[in-house]
Motif scaffolding. Structure first.
Motif, PDB file in Angstrom:
ATOM      1  N   LEU A 186      -8.497   1.678  -2.766  1.00  5.32           N
ATOM      2  CA  LEU A 186      -7.041   1.617  -2.901  1.00  5.32           C
ATOM      3  C   LEU A 186      -6.469   0.425  -2.152  1.00  5.32           C
ATOM      4  O   LEU A 186      -5.467  -0.150  -2.573  1.00  5.32           O
ATOM      5  N   ALA A 187      -7.103   0.008  -1.060  1.00  3.01           N
ATOM      6  CA  ALA A 187      -6.650  -1.187  -0.342  1.00  3.01           C
ATOM      7  C   ALA A 187      -6.780  -2.418  -1.238  1.00  3.01           C
ATOM      8  O   ALA A 187      -5.875  -3.261  -1.286  1.00  3.01           O
ATOM      9  N   GLU A 188      -7.899  -2.536  -1.961  1.00  2.00           N
ATOM     10  CA  GLU A 188      -8.083  -3.651  -2.890  1.00  2.00           C
ATOM     11  C   GLU A 188      -7.048  -3.594  -4.007  1.00  2.00           C
ATOM     12  O   GLU A 188      -6.520  -4.631  -4.426  1.00  2.00           O
ATOM     13  N   TYR A 239       0.827  -1.208   0.000  1.00  2.00           N
ATOM     14  CA  TYR A 239       0.000   0.000   0.000  1.00  2.00           C
ATOM     15  C   TYR A 239       0.862   1.260   0.000  1.00  2.00           C
ATOM     16  O   TYR A 239       0.579   2.205  -0.740  1.00  2.00           O
ATOM     17  N   GLU A 240       1.917   1.288   0.806  1.00  2.95           N
ATOM     18  CA  GLU A 240       2.768   2.483   0.881  1.00  2.95           C
ATOM     19  C   GLU A 240       3.473   2.747  -0.450  1.00  2.95           C
ATOM     20  O   GLU A 240       3.652   3.894  -0.845  1.00  2.95           O
ATOM     21  N   VAL A 241       3.873   1.686  -1.139  1.00  2.00           N
ATOM     22  CA  VAL A 241       4.499   1.827  -2.458  1.00  2.00           C
ATOM     23  C   VAL A 241       3.485   2.418  -3.438  1.00  2.00           C
ATOM     24  O   VAL A 241       3.780   3.360  -4.175  1.00  2.00           O
ATOM     25  N   LEU A 242       2.277   1.870  -3.424  1.00  2.00           N
ATOM     26  CA  LEU A 242       1.212   2.367  -4.292  1.00  2.00           C
ATOM     27  C   LEU A 242       0.907   3.831  -3.975  1.00  2.00           C
ATOM     28  O   LEU A 242       0.775   4.659  -4.882  1.00  2.00           O
ATOM     29  N   LYS A 243       0.841   4.152  -2.704  1.00  3.62           N
ATOM     30  CA  LYS A 243       0.582   5.532  -2.285  1.00  3.62           C
ATOM     31  C   LYS A 243       1.665   6.468  -2.826  1.00  3.62           C
ATOM     32  O   LYS A 243       1.361   7.533  -3.363  1.00  3.62           O
ATOM     33  N   LEU A 284       1.572  10.294 -10.192  1.00  8.07           N
ATOM     34  CA  LEU A 284       0.277  10.633 -10.764  1.00  8.07           C
ATOM     35  C   LEU A 284      -0.312  11.915 -10.191  1.00  8.07           C
ATOM     36  O   LEU A 284      -1.419  12.307 -10.518  1.00  8.07           O
ATOM     37  N   GLN A 285       0.436  12.560  -9.290  1.00  2.66           N
ATOM     38  CA  GLN A 285       0.056  13.860  -8.731  1.00  2.66           C
ATOM     39  C   GLN A 285      -1.272  13.854  -7.978  1.00  2.66           C
ATOM     40  O   GLN A 285      -2.035  14.824  -8.014  1.00  2.66           O
ATOM     41  N   VAL A 286      -1.573  12.750  -7.290  1.00  4.65           N
ATOM     42  CA  VAL A 286      -2.758  12.686  -6.441  1.00  4.65           C
ATOM     43  C   VAL A 286      -2.394  13.343  -5.112  1.00  4.65           C
ATOM     44  O   VAL A 286      -1.282  13.149  -4.601  1.00  4.65           O
ATOM     45  N   ARG A 287      -3.302  14.122  -4.566  1.00  5.87           N
ATOM     46  CA  ARG A 287      -3.032  14.785  -3.287  1.00  5.87           C
ATOM     47  C   ARG A 287      -2.875  13.730  -2.190  1.00  5.87           C
ATOM     48  O   ARG A 287      -3.705  12.838  -2.052  1.00  5.87           O
ATOM     49  N   GLU A 288      -1.806  13.839  -1.425  1.00  6.52           N
ATOM     50  CA  GLU A 288      -1.491  12.838  -0.399  1.00  6.52           C
ATOM     51  C   GLU A 288      -2.630  12.650   0.600  1.00  6.52           C
ATOM     52  O   GLU A 288      -2.921  11.532   1.013  1.00  6.52           O
ATOM     53  N   GLU A 289      -3.289  13.732   0.968  1.00  3.52           N
ATOM     54  CA  GLU A 289      -4.378  13.624   1.948  1.00  3.52           C
ATOM     55  C   GLU A 289      -5.590  12.865   1.392  1.00  3.52           C
ATOM     56  O   GLU A 289      -6.436  12.403   2.145  1.00  3.52           O
ATOM     57  N   PRO A 329      -6.528   4.086   2.410  1.00  5.82           N
ATOM     58  CA  PRO A 329      -6.869   2.717   2.002  1.00  5.82           C
ATOM     59  C   PRO A 329      -8.341   2.550   1.629  1.00  5.82           C
ATOM     60  O   PRO A 329      -8.676   1.767   0.740  1.00  5.82           O
ATOM     61  N   THR A 330      -9.209   3.303   2.286  1.00  2.00           N
ATOM     62  CA  THR A 330     -10.644   3.178   2.031  1.00  2.00           C
ATOM     63  C   THR A 330     -11.134   4.048   0.879  1.00  2.00           C
ATOM     64  O   THR A 330     -12.296   3.959   0.487  1.00  2.00           O
TER      65      THR A 330
END
Length: 76
Positions: A62-64, A2-6, A13-18, A22-23
């Motif tokens: 994102l968890a899936e 998950y942390e790697v994907l995050k 991909l410039q997604v906002r970290e906040e 996972p949900t």
């Protein structure tokens, strides 16, 4: 995984970290078909994980997605 994907979602991909939780759903982080294709390419080039964009789009959260990626990495 998950942390790697995050990290990929935030840094590549410039997604906002906040927004990356996972949900969170793909829609909530803006992961459309084009972004899924880009994510699949990054996973392949950086981690050697072969996964198709449509497989990423078949996940809900994102968890899936992280579970799918982790399972694929274990197979590789």
């Amino acid at each position: 995984m998950y942390e790697v994907l995050k990290g990929i979602l935030v840094n590549d991909l410039q997604v906002r970290e906040e927004d990356v939780l996972p949900t969170a759903t793909r829609e909530e982080v803006g992961l459309d078909s084009l972004a899924a294709l880009e994510l699949a390419e990054v996973l392949s080039s950086r981690l050697g994980i072969e996964i198709q964009d449509y497989e990423l789009l078949d996940t809900t959260t994102l968890a899936e997605m992280a579970e799918l990626v982790a399972g694929r990495q274990a197979c590789g």
